[in-house]
Design an enzyme around this catalytic site. Structure first.
Site, PDB file in Angstrom:
ATOM      1  N   HIS A   1       0.717  -1.304   0.027  1.00 55.94           N
ATOM      2  CA  HIS A   1       0.054  -0.061   0.105  1.00 55.94           C
ATOM      3  C   HIS A   1       0.752   1.220   0.008  1.00 55.94           C
ATOM      4  CE1 HIS A   1      -3.271  -2.836   1.163  1.00 55.94           C
ATOM      5  NE2 HIS A   1      -2.367  -3.253   1.879  1.00 55.94           N
TER       6      HIS A   1
ATOM      7  N   SER B   1      15.577  22.192 -15.182  1.00 57.83           N
ATOM      8  CA  SER B   1      14.065  23.045 -15.424  1.00 57.83           C
ATOM      9  C   SER B   1      14.725  24.472 -16.040  1.00 57.83           C
ATOM     10  CB  SER B   1      13.547  23.272 -14.203  1.00 57.83           C
ATOM     11  OG  SER B   1      12.863  24.584 -14.187  1.00 57.83           O
TER      12      SER B   1
ATOM     13  N   LYS C   1      16.501  22.319  -9.909  1.00 55.97           N
ATOM     14  CA  LYS C   1      15.697  21.042 -10.355  1.00 55.97           C
ATOM     15  C   LYS C   1      16.689  20.036 -11.075  1.00 55.97           C
ATOM     16  CE  LYS C   1      11.933  20.310 -10.072  1.00 55.97           C
ATOM     17  NZ  LYS C   1      10.658  20.835 -10.544  1.00 55.97           N
TER      18      LYS C   1
ATOM     19  N   GLU D   1      10.073   9.269 -16.372  1.00 55.84           N
ATOM     20  CA  GLU D   1       8.376   9.625 -16.441  1.00 55.84           C
ATOM     21  C   GLU D   1       8.309   9.283 -18.175  1.00 55.84           C
ATOM     22  OE1 GLU D   1       7.568  13.715 -14.668  1.00 55.84           O
ATOM     23  OE2 GLU D   1       9.921  13.707 -15.132  1.00 55.84           O
TER      24      GLU D   1
END
Ligand code: ARG
Length: 475
Positions: A167, A288, A294, A301
């Site tokens: 979970h 970024s 970043k 992704e």
């Protein structure tokens, strides 16, 4: 579009043009032509034609000199295509007619004999099987490399303790090596599925002709052998009708996509500030444009997202094929795009995953701290109460629950409770209990077959190398 769209084009020039008074409109040509997609079958198409031609000569169906001229011409066509000199034409519809038309320009009359005892229906079914067979081999090679990378990382981190989740809540401590080897198993089964698909694909459709077979005295066993198939298809109607080999390939691809996607999701999570379990190499990270600090896991992704395309490709072909009556229908021309797209997607996503995992750095200290949070050794305590004191598991569960509450109230781990504090809940508890508390003790004790103990992981690494890295592809 111009007026041409609705008005018939002048005299029919297509190979099948004999029975027509007028040619197709431009729109008809556009919807009908598949050359922009199926040109990727050129090598398979030429290999299939060469095998067919040699068989026709062997069987005395065409003369040796015609056969030689055809083989010569096919070789020239192959070279033209590979050198980028081949004049692909949409009005010639597909790769089969493009090759044949050029062959006819190059060698003249004998070219017209190549299509004896053959149809584009058995031709395309053969070409496509050959193409999918290569795609399966490529998939196997890429997956082996990914497995090798994961196995190396698993060996490096066989004893690195980290939280195991259910979970997405901390459940029990595990070792990072064990976690990584879980994916090695998944990719191993993907390879097994690819090998199964390859085995079933090993039947050659050539000789089925349009659908009913042919009256020429062909020898389909020899063409099958020549092209690396095990045998000819047993039924000519099945040979030209089914695309289940492509569906199976797409099924394999979709499952690989799902596995990659789950692993990619873990990379995204583990690279986030909240987790900070790992860091991707610079070569697989992006910055970024506005936030200089970043470091984004874009590759992960994108791999995560590619499952969408792969599942979509499987879906697309399943829907194309459903409800088609036997035998060939032009619907089936739509079979190639999803397969090519899936293959291209996998050819990017698997190496990207391997690249990310090869250069990944894991923060072992951080993993260990996270593993200690949330009383992950409560199950070990309950098991000890059962094993050593002979408590029924339900009672042991209850006692442990009360001790967890105590530790929580004090803001400490179970191993920081004194033996007296524990005896207040269960009189039989002794000092020996500390042997199973603490995350290292916990993982060391999980020596059951397939369990997470570091000594198991070392064995599993050796075993995985033997099972997955020493096997010839397709075996
Ligand atoms: N381009 C066609 C395809 O990919 C080749 C087979 C055409 N056969 C036919 N009977 N029209 O399906």
């Amino acid at each position: 579009m111009s007026k041409k769209t609705s008005s018939p084009a002048s005299p029919p020039s297509a190979i099948w043009g004999g029975r027509f008074a007028a040619g197709p409109t431009e729109l008809m040509q556009q919807i009908n032509a598949s050359i922009d997609v199926d040109r990727r079958l050129y090598a398979q198409d030429i290999a299939g034609s060469k095998a067919h031609c040699k068989m026709l000569v062997r069987q005395g169906i065409i003369s040796k000199s015609d056969g030689d001229a055809i083989l010569d011409g096919l070789q020239k066509v192959l070279e033209e295509i590979e050198d980028g000199r081949f004049p692909f034409s949409r009005s010639l519809e597909d790769i089969h007619m493009n090759v044949e038309a050029r062959l006819s320009e190059l060698v003249g009359e004998p070219a017209g004999r190549l299509h004896t005892a053959r149809s584009r229906n058995d031709q395309v079914a053969t070409d496509f099987r050959l193409w999918v067979r290569e795609a399966l081999d490529r998939l196997d090679r890429d997956l082996v490399r990914l497995q090798a990378v994961l196995i190396d990382q698993a060996e490096r981190h066989a004893d690195a303790v980290m939280p195991g989740f259910t979970h997405l809540q901390t459940a029990q401590p595990v070792t990072l090596g064990h976690h990584l080897l879980a994916y090695v198993e998944m990719y191993g089964r993907d390879r097994g599925r690819a090998a199964d698909c390859r085995r079933r694909l090993a039947e050659c459709p050539l000789g089925a002709a349009a659908l009913a077979g042919t009256s020429f005295p062909i020898d389909p066993h020899s063409t099958a052998r020549d092209l690396g198939f095990e045998r000819p298809c047993a039924n000519s109607m099945d040979a030209v009708s089914d695309r289940d080999f492509a569906l199976e390939y797409l099924g394999v691809a979709a499952i690989v996509g799902v596995h990659l996607s789950r692993q990619a999701e873990e990379i995204v999570l583990w690279c986030s500030d909240g987790f900070s379990f790992m860091r991707l190499p610079d070569s697989f990270s992006t910055g970024s444009s506005i936030m200089p600090q970043k470091r984004n896991p874009d590759a992960a992704e994108l791999v995560r997202s590619k499952a969408g395309r792969l599942i979509g490709a499987l879906n697309a072909l399943l829907v194309v094929m459903k409800g088609l009556p036997l035998t060939y229908s032009k619907d089936m021309q739509e079979d190639k795009q999803p397969v090519f797209e899936a293959a291209d997607t996998l050819a990017l996503a698997i190496p990207a995953m391997a690249g990310m995992m090869e250069g990944a750095e894991f923060d072992r200290e951080r993993l260990r701290q996270a593993a200690g949070r949330g009383h992950p050794t409560a199950t070990d305590l309950a098991d000890w109460l059962v094993r050593v004191l002979g408590l029924p598991f339900r009672r042991a569960h209850h006692v442990t629950g009360r001790l967890v509450r105590k530790a929580e109230a004090r803001g400490c781990g179970l191993e920081a409770l004194s033996v007296e504090e524990m005896q207040a809940e269960e009189t039989g508890i002794t000092d020996a209990v500390y042997g199973v508390l603490g995350i290292d003790n916990s993982v060391r004790s999980r020596k059951s077959p397939g369990g997470t103990a570091p000594e198991n992981v070392h064995r599993a690494v050796a075993d995985a190398r033997r099972r997955f890295l020493k096997r010839p592809p397709g075996d």
